[in-house]
Design an enzyme around this catalytic site. Structure first.
Site, PDB file in Angstrom:
ATOM      1  N   ASP A 133      18.329  59.188  21.658  1.00  0.00           N
ATOM      2  CA  ASP A 133      18.202  57.918  20.960  1.00  0.00           C
ATOM      3  C   ASP A 133      16.926  57.850  20.136  1.00  0.00           C
ATOM      4  O   ASP A 133      16.048  58.716  20.235  1.00  0.00           O
ATOM      5  CB  ASP A 133      18.227  56.763  21.962  1.00  0.00           C
ATOM      6  CG  ASP A 133      19.581  56.589  22.631  1.00  0.00           C
ATOM      7  OD1 ASP A 133      20.593  57.011  22.038  1.00  0.00           O
ATOM      8  OD2 ASP A 133      19.626  56.036  23.747  1.00  0.00           O
ATOM      9  N   TYR A 150      15.913  66.420  31.876  1.00  0.00           N
ATOM     10  CA  TYR A 150      15.106  65.429  31.152  1.00  0.00           C
ATOM     11  C   TYR A 150      13.861  65.110  31.974  1.00  0.00           C
ATOM     12  O   TYR A 150      13.886  65.148  33.214  1.00  0.00           O
ATOM     13  CB  TYR A 150      15.887  64.136  30.939  1.00  0.00           C
ATOM     14  CG  TYR A 150      16.848  64.148  29.772  1.00  0.00           C
ATOM     15  CD1 TYR A 150      16.499  63.565  28.554  1.00  0.00           C
ATOM     16  CD2 TYR A 150      18.100  64.727  29.895  1.00  0.00           C
ATOM     17  CE1 TYR A 150      17.391  63.562  27.490  1.00  0.00           C
ATOM     18  CE2 TYR A 150      19.004  64.725  28.837  1.00  0.00           C
ATOM     19  CZ  TYR A 150      18.635  64.130  27.630  1.00  0.00           C
ATOM     20  OH  TYR A 150      19.515  64.136  26.575  1.00  0.00           O
TER      21      TYR A 150
END
Length: 237
Positions: A51, A110
């Site tokens: 994003d 992540y």
């Protein structure tokens, strides 16, 4: 010839990674523009999307090269000369023709980075600052996410996916040189899932997280800020 590109980027000034018809100001949009100038008209397929404001140290994409671009070392050099300084191609390697950056991926890693105390302008785009943090609580509760769960209550609304079940293989927190790092490794993640999990860790207690993981009750939590999130690594084995 199919090639895999491993890319690092500072996502601060980009509208996410995925190409958009309305804007070229995305990570793949910038890469697509440079490839076009090099007469490489290949579709770019990434391992996944990040994003707006999210960073990466190990995003992977695949492209199909024309025969005249056989010198991969030179291609890497040229790409890095032409791309914005906030995007860097770490490697270009030949892969099998059936390699797919997204579907061939086995695991995705992540990291979310937090720093306790007052923010400063030199790290603010790359770290989420919090005035105070209960590290022991986070260190304990982050382990609740390990396993196979239906994460529909940890997903941004409007995400079109076939299943909301994901398997998280590792979830742990540690301190490193004044930072607090939250590490998540899974077979895949839903849209905004990690930011919502971090938001839950910062605002919910153990029982509340368990209830939300079991889809018994959805608590109102804010997703953590995007600037602390990094796509660290894609594993294909």
């Amino acid at each position: 010839m199919r090639c895999a590109l491993t890319i690092a980027y500072n996502g601060t000034d980009f509208l996410g990674s995925q190409t958009q018809k309305s804007s070229a100001n995305t990570i793949l949009g910038q890469l697509e523009n440079v490839l076009h100038k090099l007469h490489i008209e290949s579709k770019i397929t990434a391992s996944g999307r990040t994003d707006k404001g999210v960073h990466a140290t190990g995003q992977v994409c695949h492209i199909d090269l024309p025969i005249f671009w056989s010198d991969l070392k030179k291609l890497k050099k040229v790409l890095n000369e032409m791309l914005p300084s906030s995007i860097y191609v770490k490697s270009v390697r030949e892969v099998d023709n059936d390699f797919h950056a997204r579907y061939s991926a086995k695991k995705r890693v992540y990291r979310y980075i937090i720093k306790e105390g007052e923010r400063n302008p030199f790290e603010n785009n790359f770290v989420t600052f919090l005035e105070s943090i209960d590290f022991k609580k986070i260190e304990q509760n982050i382990k609740l996410f390990q396993g196979s769960f239906d994460f529909k209550y940890f997903m941004k609304n409007g995400s079109g996916v076939k299943t909301t079940t994901r398997v998280i293989y590792k979830a742990f927190a540690y301190r490193y040189k004044g930072f607090i790092v939250l590490n998540f490794e899974a077979n895949g993640f839903l849209r905004s899932q990690i930011r919502l999990m971090v938001g839950a860790l910062l605002s919910l207690n153990e029982q509340e997280i368990k209830e939300q993981l079991r889809c018994k009750k959805k608590y109102k939590t804010k997703p953590a800020k995007s600037n602390g999130l990094y796509l660290a690594k894609i594993k294909y084995k």
